[in-house]
Design a protein around this motif. Structure first.
Motif, short mmCIF file in Angstrom:
data_model
loop_
_atom_site.label_atom_id
_atom_site.label_comp_id
_atom_site.label_asym_id
_atom_site.label_seq_id
_atom_site.Cartn_x
_atom_site.Cartn_y
_atom_site.Cartn_z
N LEU A 1 -3.96 0.76 -8.91
CA LEU A 1 -3.76 -0.54 -8.63
C LEU A 1 -2.82 -1.47 -9.62
O LEU A 1 -2.26 -2.50 -9.37
N ASP A 2 -3.20 -1.35 -10.99
CA ASP A 2 -2.59 -1.92 -11.99
C ASP A 2 -1.18 -1.53 -12.21
O ASP A 2 -0.38 -2.38 -12.70
N ARG A 3 -0.71 -0.81 -11.27
CA ARG A 3 0.78 -0.36 -11.34
C ARG A 3 1.49 -1.13 -10.13
O ARG A 3 2.84 -1.46 -10.51
N VAL A 4 0.73 -1.82 -9.41
CA VAL A 4 1.33 -2.61 -8.24
C VAL A 4 1.01 -4.28 -8.49
O VAL A 4 1.80 -4.87 -7.49
N PHE A 5 0.01 -4.38 -9.07
CA PHE A 5 -0.05 -6.04 -9.36
C PHE A 5 0.36 -6.11 -10.64
O PHE A 5 0.26 -5.64 -11.66
N SER A 6 0.93 -7.40 -10.52
CA SER A 6 1.81 -8.03 -11.94
C SER A 6 0.38 -8.70 -12.80
O SER A 6 -0.76 -8.65 -12.32
N LEU B 1 -11.45 -6.48 -6.64
CA LEU B 1 -11.64 -6.75 -5.26
C LEU B 1 -10.97 -5.93 -4.35
O LEU B 1 -11.54 -5.38 -3.25
N ASN B 2 -9.72 -5.46 -4.93
CA ASN B 2 -8.94 -4.49 -4.14
C ASN B 2 -9.60 -3.09 -4.20
O ASN B 2 -9.66 -2.55 -3.11
N GLU B 3 -10.03 -2.72 -5.24
CA GLU B 3 -11.00 -1.53 -5.47
C GLU B 3 -12.03 -1.45 -4.44
O GLU B 3 -12.26 -0.32 -3.85
N ILE C 1 0.74 -1.06 0.15
CA ILE C 1 0.10 -0.12 -0.11
C ILE C 1 0.81 1.33 -0.15
O ILE C 1 0.31 2.27 -0.62
N GLY C 2 2.06 1.19 0.40
CA GLY C 2 3.15 2.23 0.32
C GLY C 2 3.22 2.46 -1.06
O GLY C 2 3.52 3.67 -1.47
N ASN C 3 3.51 1.57 -1.83
CA ASN C 3 3.83 1.79 -3.20
C ASN C 3 2.79 2.09 -3.90
O ASN C 3 2.67 3.14 -4.79
N MET D 1 8.68 -4.25 -12.94
CA MET D 1 8.79 -3.00 -13.38
C MET D 1 8.31 -3.08 -14.78
O MET D 1 8.77 -3.78 -15.68
N LYS D 2 7.54 -1.92 -15.28
CA LYS D 2 7.15 -1.69 -16.49
C LYS D 2 7.94 -0.98 -17.22
O LYS D 2 8.22 0.27 -16.91
N LYS D 3 8.24 -1.46 -18.43
CA LYS D 3 9.21 -0.55 -19.31
C LYS D 3 8.38 0.37 -20.29
O LYS D 3 7.18 0.17 -20.11
N ASN D 4 8.62 1.23 -20.83
CA ASN D 4 8.29 2.09 -21.70
C ASN D 4 7.10 3.06 -20.76
O ASN D 4 6.51 3.69 -21.55
#
Ligand SMILES: Cc1ncc(C[n+]2csc(CCOP(=O)(O)OP(=O)(O)O)c2C)c(N)n1
Ligand code: SF4
Lengths: 181, 257, 357
Positions: A152-157, A166-168, A18-20, C1-4
């Motif tokens: 959220l899509d930045r921290v979940f692969s 669900l996290n939303e 959640i920090g990220n 990490m996402k590139k671009n």
């Protein structure tokens, strides 16, 4: 605008996640931000914490001794960080785990959030961290809930992206809980 | 008119161009010069002089660049195999070799040589074993024979306190990443000829991208052995070859040369 | 990490690795050590993906010597480590300085002496600005304070290394290495093949052989070589770089570099809110040290306080720079303690000229 927060709990409670997420949400809103994890030896004790700073100006120190706000997920973190919280600071505590009796009420703006029970109702206590962040966003009002949801899509692969809806929800319920209080 | 003797001049001997026309600084009877000469021949025969980068080490041979006219980089004492790794990784198309003494390769640089060999770096290592630290005045080396007197083992090397001399060619041959590992000597014409062939193979392997090749030369250091050149040569042929046997200890070609 | 991703949150260590990729680094050699392991972890993938080479060496000694070999071929190349490992690299760094080879060395400094701790530290200031290894040499040293700066200065380190044919050190600490910040200005990777260089090794094809060495035995040769090196170090002086923050009307100048510089900036801001006339001077190049601007500030009659996350090293350079007009106070946060702005307020207030007066 300037805000900082120390997020602390046991390893595995998703404190770093959640920090990220908060840092990404701030960045996406065009704010400056820093995310500083504790690492290495200190982490081996089973506790984890990180500091996030958000500002519309260039940020100086990524390390904060007396934060303006605190998200605590376990008892030892209350002992360690509550005394350092600035007067009038925002304390968001997970009272599913923490005894509400140890929380200062007068000096601080304290929000007791039974994050595990709320998350349980969504299907998994694992999302207690998101409930806590949602509560913090509402309590501080420094970023819109949607900005965190959108990040959220930045921290979940990719493999875990199915967890995003669900996290939303968990973020939303945390915010709603605080609004209702 | 007497019949003119028609003879076409036929060159039967020439010095390879890569060999500098200069006086040597090596002591009389030192084998470094012979090894240099063999190197020059091999690089010339393989036609790779202009592709070669020499990685010099620290020891009596540090001035190799005064004798072999090649692109050259000096390395710190013992680190030639690591420097050569950097060179070869940066320029894989070049032919890269190190030239190292026993103190340099088998003592301070043991880690670097073992790991370069184990990675199977496509390079050639020329290892000159004269059983002493030549440049610094003949101290005990990793390859000093048990009983051999040096300036730091004046009663002779003791197995109990100094251990046994390292057989590097055998050790290197034991590593799976190694393509070729052999020991040669240059104490007589027969051995010199053989050494030339084996050294050529050590470089041909690299040109053919086969991998790591290691060639150990047993060498005389008359100065620090306190011997005449003839005595020193005899020591190589006797005591040294007895302990450090000549031959190919690993050859992934298995063609028996 | 996402590139671009143009706006990416990265750790300082990752910023350095990505800076190296952008700078056209072709070879990277390393041995694991905390708190810099993200650099080899990232480059073992990212550098190889773009056609570069990564070798995990058997030791820091070997890694630094591989760097020596790769730079001898004129390639942009790098190694990274943290304090104990950097100590082992000093041998090769001295040889690179002597042979004039443009290696880039990253030191994510940690607490010492000895094994110390993995806490942030600025304890390698002397080592990096005085040469570190044996002999009379200097390495250009750049000290980033943010992730963007870590990225930018890594790229600059490669440029300077080749401009001066000299090793360049990027000096950070565990705070910089571990913190995450957005990087906004990304650069395209540009690879310079180094073929046009008139000193690099590639085999003496249709030209004279080249020799890269640091051994000079003949009469006067080493003195001549050293003179040339010293002239080069003088020429580097024009690369001085620094940041000034609210120094103009300041009565006290706080001098701090790297992470300590930005922690001090927060303290300066807090004190400005209390109308204390204090400013910050943050050296970005540690060698060459920005003496001239400090001398200029000293000439204006300002007071000085040097803040360091060590037992007091840079303060020597500050005092030398301002010696004609002033002296500097010193406040140290010893490695093993994490500095924070609040703890700096008292020492800065005490040093204010009116109070110290
Ligand atoms: C770090 C370091 N330690 C010691 C030396 C001194 N030194 C120079 S040459 C040498 C040993 C050379 O012996 P060897 O490798 O056997 O080569 P040789 O001279 O016998 O050909 C030593 C110890 C050095 N140059 N650097
Ligand atoms: S000291 Fe020994 S190794 Fe060195 S040049 Fe003389 S004979 Fe050769």
């Amino acid at each position: 605008m300037y805000q900082d927060v120390i997020i602390a709990g046991f390893g595995g409670q998703g404190v770093m996640l959640i920090g990220n997420l908060l840092a990404y949400a701030a960045m996406d809103q065009g704010l400056e931000c820093t995310f500083m994890p504790v690492y290495g030896v200190e982490m081996r004790g089973g506790t984890a914490n990180c500091t996030v700073v958000l500002s519309d100006e260039e940020i100086g120190s990524p390390i904060v001794y007396s934060p303006k706000s605190l998200i605590v997920m376990n008892q030892p973190s209350v002992d360690k960080f509550q005394p350092r919280l600035a007067i009038g600071g925002v304390l968001v505590a997970n009272t599913s785990i923490i005894d509400p009796g140890i929380l200062e009420q007068k000096r601080l703006r304290t929000f007791s959030v039974p994050a595990n029970s709320i998350a349980d109702k969504l299907g998994t206590a694992k999302m207690a961290n998101m409930v806590m962040l949602g509560a913090w966003l509402e309590a501080t009002g420094c970023l819109a809930l949607e900005s965190a949801q959108g990040a959220l899509d930045r921290v979940f692969s990719k493999q875990n992206s199915r967890l995003i809806p669900l996290n939303e929800k968990a973020l939303k319920q945390g915010a709603e809980y605080v609004r209702g209080v | 008119m007497t019949q003119a003797i028609q003879t076409e001049e036929k060159q039967v001997f020439r010095l390879p161009d890569v060999l500098a026309d200069t006086a040597t600084h090596f002591c009389p009877g030192c084998h470094h010069g012979i090894v240099h000469r063999l190197l020059a021949d091999v690089l010339d025969q393989l036609g790779v002089v202009q592709d070669t980068i020499c990685v010099a080490s620290v020891g009596c041979s540090v001035f190799i660049y005064n004798y072999l006219l090649l692109d050259t980089v000096e390395s710190p004492h013992g680190r030639a195999a690591a420097v050569a790794t950097g060179v070869k990784r940066a320029n894989p198309e070049n032919v890269v070799f190190t030239y190292q003494g026993d103190g340099d390769l088998a003592a301070i640089g043991l880690s670097e040589i073992m790991y370069a060999a184990n990675r199977g770096e496509n390079m050639t290592v020329v290892f000159v074993n004269n059983t002493v630290y030549g440049m610094t005045g003949g101290q005990l080396a990793p390859t000093t024979m048990v009983g051999q007197k040096t300036t730091t083992s004046q009663q002779g090397r003791s197995f109990e306190t100094d251990g046994a001399p390292l057989k590097m060619t055998e050790i290197i041959a034991g590593l799976p990443g190694v393509y070729f590992s052999a020991r040669v000597a240059v104490n007589n014409v027969k051995n010199i000829k053989k050494a030339g062939k084996i050294l050529k193979k050590g470089f041909a392997n690299q040109v053919q991208h086969k991998g790591f090749s290691f060639v150990e030369f047993l060498a005389a250091c008359p100065t620090n052995w306190r011997m005449t050149p003839v005595e020193a040569n005899e020591r190589v042929g006797g005591e040294m070859i007895d302990y450090f046997p000549l031959g190919i200890f690993k050859d992934n070609d298995n063609d028996g040369l | 990490m996402k590139k671009n991703d143009t706006n990416l949150l990265v750790k300082g260590n990752e910023a350095i690795a990505l800076g190296a990729v952008a700078a056209g680094c072709e070879c990277y050699f390393a041995y694991p050590i905390t708190p810099q392991s993200e650099i080899p972890e990232l480059l073992s993938e990212s550098l190889v993906e773009v056609g570069g080479t990564f070798v995990q060496a058997e030791s820091e000694i070997a890694a630094a010597n591989m760097l020596l070999g790769a730079t001898a071929c004129g390639k942009r190349a790098m190694t990274s480590s943290s304090s104990p490992g950097i100590a082992l690299k000093q041998e090769a760094i001295s040889y690179m300085a002597g042979s004039q080879l443009p290696g880039v060395i990253v030191n994510i400094c940690r607490g010492g002496p000895g094994l110390g701790s993995i806490d942030p530290s600025q304890g390698d200031y002397y080592q990096t600005t005085r040469g570190g290894g044996h002999g009379d040499y200097r390495t250009l040293t750049l000290a980033p304070a943010s992730c963007q700066e870590a990225y930018d200065l890594t790229i600059r380190a490669f440029d300077l290394a080749f401009l001066y044919r000299n090793p360049v050190v990027v000096l950070g600490d565990a705070i910089l290495g571990q913190m995450k910040e957005p990087i906004k200005n990304w650069k395209e990777r540009v690879v310079l093949d180094g073929k046009g260089l008139d000193w690099s090794l590639s085999g003496a094809r249709n030209r004279e052989p080249r020799l890269l060495k640091s051994l000079y035995l003949s009469d006067g040769a080493l003195a001549g070589h050293n003179r040339k090196l010293q002239e080069k170090y003088q020429a580097m002086r024009k690369e001085c770089d620094w940041e000034e923050y609210r120094t103009q009307d300041a009565e006290l100048i706080v001098v701090a570099f790297g992470s300590m510089g930005r922690i001090a900036k927060s303290a300066v801001r807090k004190l400005r809110e209390k109308n204390e006339k204090v400013g910050l001077f943050r050296p970005i190049s540690l060698y060459p040290f920005p003496e001239a601007p400090l001398d200029r500030l000293a000439a204006q009659g300002k007071g000085f306080l040097t803040l360091e996350n060590n037992a007091g090293q840079m303060v020597d350079d500050v005092r030398l720079a301002i010696r004609r007009h002033a002296d500097s106070g010193l406040h140290c946060v010893l490695p093993g303690h994490l500095a924070n702005p609040d703890d700096l307020l008292g020492p800065i207030e005490e040093a204010m000229p009116a109070k110290a007066g």
